[in-house]
Design an enzyme around this catalytic site. Structure first.
Site, PDB file in Angstrom:
ATOM      1  CD  GLU A 103      -2.797  -1.339   2.404  1.00 29.02           C
ATOM      2  OE1 GLU A 103      -2.672  -0.516   3.319  1.00 29.02           O
ATOM      3  OE2 GLU A 103      -3.623  -2.268   2.430  1.00 29.02           O
TER       4      GLU A 103
ATOM      5  CG  ASN B 134      -0.326  -7.035  -1.485  1.00 36.54           C
ATOM      6  OD1 ASN B 134      -0.877  -7.708  -2.350  1.00 36.54           O
ATOM      7  ND2 ASN B 134      -0.788  -6.945  -0.245  1.00 36.54           N
TER       8      ASN B 134
ATOM      9  CG  HIS C  45      -9.542  -6.319   0.839  1.00 38.16           C
ATOM     10  ND1 HIS C  45      -9.826  -7.414   1.627  1.00 38.16           N
ATOM     11  CD2 HIS C  45      -8.226  -6.049   1.039  1.00 38.16           C
ATOM     12  CE1 HIS C  45      -8.719  -7.782   2.281  1.00 38.16           C
ATOM     13  NE2 HIS C  45      -7.743  -6.974   1.935  1.00 38.16           N
TER      14      HIS C  45
ATOM     15  CD  GLU D 197      -4.316  -8.268   1.977  1.00 40.20           C
ATOM     16  OE1 GLU D 197      -5.220  -7.551   2.451  1.00 40.20           O
ATOM     17  OE2 GLU D 197      -3.112  -7.960   2.038  1.00 40.20           O
TER      18      GLU D 197
ATOM     19  CG  ASP E  30     -12.399  -9.540   2.201  1.00 44.00           C
ATOM     20  OD1 ASP E  30     -12.272  -8.636   1.357  1.00 44.00           O
ATOM     21  OD2 ASP E  30     -12.114  -9.379   3.411  1.00 44.00           O
TER      22      ASP E  30
HETATM   23  C1  XIL Z   1      -6.081  -6.562   8.350  1.00 45.13           C
HETATM   24  C2  XIL Z   1      -6.252  -7.751   9.278  1.00 45.13           C
HETATM   25  O1  XIL Z   1      -7.140  -8.673   8.674  1.00 45.13           O
HETATM   26  C3  XIL Z   1      -6.796  -7.318  10.634  1.00 45.13           C
HETATM   27  O2  XIL Z   1      -6.739  -8.387  11.544  1.00 45.13           O
HETATM   28  C4  XIL Z   1      -6.002  -6.138  11.187  1.00 45.13           C
HETATM   29  O3  XIL Z   1      -6.625  -5.695  12.382  1.00 45.13           O
HETATM   30  C5  XIL Z   1      -5.904  -5.022  10.171  1.00 45.13           C
HETATM   31  O4  XIL Z   1      -5.351  -5.535   8.963  1.00 45.13           O
HETATM   32  N1  XIL Z   1      -4.853  -4.828   3.710  1.00 45.13           N
HETATM   33  C6  XIL Z   1      -3.792  -5.562   4.190  1.00 45.13           C
HETATM   34  C7  XIL Z   1      -3.989  -6.458   5.347  1.00 45.13           C
HETATM   35  O5  XIL Z   1      -2.699  -5.536   3.591  1.00 45.13           O
HETATM   36  O6  XIL Z   1      -2.817  -6.596   6.120  1.00 45.13           O
HETATM   37  C8  XIL Z   1      -5.144  -6.012   6.209  1.00 45.13           C
HETATM   38  O7  XIL Z   1      -5.361  -6.995   7.219  1.00 45.13           O
HETATM   39  C9  XIL Z   1      -6.383  -5.783   5.382  1.00 45.13           C
HETATM   40  C10 XIL Z   1      -6.132  -4.732   4.329  1.00 45.13           C
END
Ligand code: XIL
Length: 373
Positions: free
Chosen positions: A177, A220, A256, A285, A287
């Site tokens: 990020e 990422n 996400h 990641e 979802d």
């Molecule tokens: C999130 C985790 O799922 C949580 O447990 C934590 O409190 C905050 O981070 N992008 C990312 C991840 O790169 O590391 C994040 O994970 C979600 C968004």
């Protein structure tokens, strides 16, 4: 794992053999029911060489939520991880906040346990993450360090952590990020970039490569599933890094999504342009959040729509050879980070609160099965 679920949410007879019947229908069309064998698993449905992964719950919101640590406490959860996926990503256990209780300490207990578990179960591990603006300890963010000290600390961190798991962690999200939604480098928010300049990104990749020459090194981010200012900025940045000889191997797309926004229909095109730069791709990641009705329970229509989004993301990855890793973030609704970070949204995973398969799970299985044949 409980009973199989159809797209329409009805129970169906379990098939004697073969994973699936039926086909994916368009959004809004109930279509033919998809049925899955209760014995089917994502990791066995996946084509050879394609990693299907899960985050491993621990730290972060899990602590705030107050439930016992899922990874060490919940046998069903461990069974899910063992049986369903071939790749694991520690959700928080490799972040500075978790790993570095103080300037002089490393606490590898959480990440060691995940890496060991992966080895026992024939799984690969994605390391997440080394250089980020978030989840850094207060002693780092609020410490009064000189640029030299900070650079030395980041170097030590990258060399120590990547070095510890050399040969055991296949892919690293070295930088996470570093660009905002407008396409600008996070020059203020990211302490390392702010104090050391954007060149620190390339340096971190060099250190990681030195510590483990065989690990695939990724940059990422989220909101880069489609073509737009943010993914365009990455497209420029990775080309600059490559031109400068930075050992960057891959682009990680977090995935996400929320059903309140349109599905990014140009995702495959976006992946292709990065693949054309000879980069590996990974959905790191995935979802799909749902805006929950007043009673807090997602409707059948919402779950079907969510399933289409998951399917769309996985199909986009499967369509591009360079994309060979797809990780689910909190696949169990029960442990998801979403309700803690997105007000009014939830039910973002592929298994419901009873650990039963949602339509999204069925679509993922169907996509993997179709790609394998
Ligand atoms: C999130 C985790 O799922 C949580 O447990 C934590 O409190 C905050 O981070 N992008 C990312 C991840 O790169 O590391 C994040 O994970 C979600 C968004």
């Amino acid at each position: 794992m409980r009973s199989p679920v159809t797209r329409a949410g009805r129970l169906v007879p379990v098939l004697a053999a073969g994973l699936l019947l039926g086909a994916c229908a368009g959004a809004g069309d109930p279509g033919p029911a998809l049925t899955v064998d209760d014995d089917a698993r994502l990791r066995t449905a996946a084509p050879d060489g394609f990693a299907i992964g899960s985050s491993v719950a621990g730290g972060g919101h899990n602590v705030a939520a107050g439930w016992p640590d899922p990874f060490t406490d919940d046998e069903d959860y461990r069974a899910f991880l063992t049986e369903e996926v071939s790749s694991l990503t520690p959700e928080n256990q490799l972040k500075w906040e978790f790993l570095r209780p103080s300037q002089d300490e490393y606490d590898f207990a959480g990440s060691d346990a995940v890496v060991e578990f992966a080895q026992e179960n024939g799984q690969v591990v994605r390391g997440h993450t080394l250089l980020w603006h978030s989840q850094n300890p207060a002693w780092l963010e609020e410490g009064d360090f000189s640029a030299d000290e900070l650079r030395g600390m980041l170097r030590d961190h990258v060399m120590t952590v990547v070095g510890r798991y050399a040969g055991q962690i296949e892919q690293w999200d070295v930088a996470n990020e570093v660009i905002d939604d407008d396409g600008n480098l996070r020059l203020e928010e990211n302490i390392f970039i702010r104090e050391l300049g954007p060149e620190i990104i390339g340096e971190a990749f060099h250190w990681a490569h030195e510590a483990d020459p065989d690990a695939a090194l990724f940059i990422n981010d989220y909101n880069v599933e489609w073509i737009g200012p943010k993914s365009d900025a990455y497209y420029e940045l990775v080309q600059e890094l490559l031109a400068d000889g930075v050992p960057i191997d891959g682009f990680g797309i977090q995935g996400h999504l929320s059903t309140q926004y349109p599905f990014p229909g140009d995702m495959t095109d976006n992946l292709r342009r990065f693949a054309d730069l000879d980069l590996q791709l990974a959905i790191t990641e995935a979802d799909v959040r749902i805006v929950l009705p007043a009673d807090g329970v997602a409707t059948e229509e919402q779950l079907d729509e969510q399933a289409e989004y998951y399917r769309g993301m996985l199909d986009a990855c499967l369509a591009v050879d360079a994309c060979a890793s797809f990780t689910l973030w909190s696949p169990l609704d029960a442990y998801s980070w979403v309700p803690y970070f997105f007000e009014g949204e939830g039910a973002a995973g592929v298994l419901d609160d009873d650990v039963a398969r949602k339509p999204a799970y069925v679509e993922l299985l169907s996509a993997l099965d179709a790609a394998r044949r």
